[in-house]
Motif scaffolding. Structure first.
Motif, PDB file in Angstrom:
ATOM      1  N   ARG A 155      -0.431  -4.761   1.669  1.00  0.00           N
ATOM      2  CA  ARG A 155       0.963  -4.731   1.191  1.00  0.00           C
ATOM      3  C   ARG A 155       1.185  -5.704   0.035  1.00  0.00           C
ATOM      4  O   ARG A 155       1.912  -5.412  -0.901  1.00  0.00           O
ATOM      5  N   LYS A 156       0.556  -6.855   0.102  1.00  0.00           N
ATOM      6  CA  LYS A 156       0.735  -7.843  -0.964  1.00  0.00           C
ATOM      7  C   LYS A 156       0.246  -7.309  -2.314  1.00  0.00           C
ATOM      8  O   LYS A 156       0.721  -7.725  -3.367  1.00  0.00           O
ATOM      9  N   LYS A 157      -0.683  -6.340  -2.249  1.00  0.00           N
ATOM     10  CA  LYS A 157      -1.255  -5.802  -3.485  1.00  0.00           C
ATOM     11  C   LYS A 157      -0.520  -4.564  -4.003  1.00  0.00           C
ATOM     12  O   LYS A 157      -0.505  -4.319  -5.214  1.00  0.00           O
ATOM     13  N   GLU A 197       2.785  -3.557  -2.814  1.00  0.00           N
ATOM     14  CA  GLU A 197       4.243  -3.634  -2.717  1.00  0.00           C
ATOM     15  C   GLU A 197       4.791  -4.699  -3.667  1.00  0.00           C
ATOM     16  O   GLU A 197       4.271  -5.810  -3.743  1.00  0.00           O
ATOM     17  N   ASN A 223       7.694  -6.079  -3.259  1.00  0.00           N
ATOM     18  CA  ASN A 223       8.277  -7.050  -2.340  1.00  0.00           C
ATOM     19  C   ASN A 223       7.734  -6.752  -0.942  1.00  0.00           C
ATOM     20  O   ASN A 223       8.298  -5.928  -0.211  1.00  0.00           O
ATOM     21  N   PRO A 224       6.627  -7.393  -0.544  1.00  0.00           N
ATOM     22  CA  PRO A 224       5.990  -7.101   0.746  1.00  0.00           C
ATOM     23  C   PRO A 224       6.912  -7.256   1.951  1.00  0.00           C
ATOM     24  O   PRO A 224       6.717  -6.592   2.970  1.00  0.00           O
ATOM     25  N   SER A 225       7.935  -8.128   1.848  1.00  0.00           N
ATOM     26  CA  SER A 225       8.847  -8.318   2.982  1.00  0.00           C
ATOM     27  C   SER A 225       9.832  -7.155   3.115  1.00  0.00           C
ATOM     28  O   SER A 225      10.458  -6.978   4.154  1.00  0.00           O
ATOM     29  N   THR A 245      -2.351  -7.852   3.899  1.00  0.00           N
ATOM     30  CA  THR A 245      -2.984  -8.138   2.603  1.00  0.00           C
ATOM     31  C   THR A 245      -2.888  -6.927   1.681  1.00  0.00           C
ATOM     32  O   THR A 245      -2.728  -7.074   0.459  1.00  0.00           O
TER      33      THR A 245
END
Length: 232
Positions: A206-208, A210, A212-214, A204
């Motif tokens: 990383r989603k905020k 990054e 591109n979280p992947s 969660t």
């Protein structure tokens, strides 16, 4: 209000007493040392804002003390010495002293030199505090004092756990932090059963932060080991 701390390194009782009396009159805080080894210990433990240093000490030469202090600190050093030769002044200044005052000296001049050194010390301390209060890594910015996080100058909102995780990684940029270390620092335990929860919070976070979280740019996963903040 912060009161500057002065370290006086002088083995001559008369000069030592003169300087101490002057500092007391001006309400400065101070410690004293009568030799080089004591001076080095005081610099480490007392953490003065300015060092007043005599070159002719009983156990080591003042220039050696300056060199040792300069190996780990940029604290202002004012030499107060009976040595009047230009070569002595050059050696002390080249070793890292900020100023050189020849004995005998006037109290007014001594205080003026001290005030100038304290201004430099204050400016350096303020700069360090400002640098330590804000973390910048690429487009990521953390204001530790305000507890705010920004990406591309836009504030992002993190949960308390996400913020703790991000700060921990930021304070250890470039280092791989193990799952156990992170669990201990953030939750106070090292139970392996909590690693899945750590992975969820990291996802969660990383989603905020990054784009591109992947394909994370900031928070790198070390499979089976932990995580690392990458310097951009």
């Amino acid at each position: 209000m912060y009161k500057p701390k002065i370290l006086v390194v002088e083995d001559d009782p008369a000069i030592n007493n003169l300087i101490r009396t002057t500092l007391e009159t001006q309400e400065y805080q101070y410690h004293t040392a009568q030799n080089g080894s004591g001076a080095l210990m005081e610099v480490l433990s007392y953490k003065p804002d300015v060092v007043i240093l005599d070159l002719g000490l009983p156990d080591m030469d003042g220039v050696s003390i300056i060199e040792k202090i300069r190996s780990w600190s940029s604290i202002p050093i004012i030499v107060v010495s009976a040595r009047t030769e230009d070569q002595d002044k050059v050696e002390a200044l080249d070793a890292g002293a900020d100023d050189y005052l020849t004995k005998p000296f006037s109290i007014d001049e001594f205080l003026a030199r001290l005030r100038a050194a304290l201004r430099r010390s204050h400016a350096e301390r303020t700069k360090t505090e400002e640098e330590n209060s804000v973390y910048i890594n690429g487009d990521l910015k953390i204001d530790f004092t305000a507890g705010c996080v920004y990406m591309n100058d836009a504030e992002i909102h993190l949960t308390p756990i996400e913020y703790k995780l991000l700060c921990l990684l930021a304070h250890n940029t470039g280092k791989v932090l193990t799952h156990n270390y992170i669990l201990q620092e953030v939750w106070g335990n090292t139970l392996a059963s909590d690693v899945p929860s750590l992975r969820v919070f990291m996802a969660t976070l990383r989603k905020k932060v990054e784009k591109n979280p992947s394909a994370p740019k900031y928070i790198q996963t070390h499979i089976g080991v932990g995580y690392r903040m990458i310097r951009q």
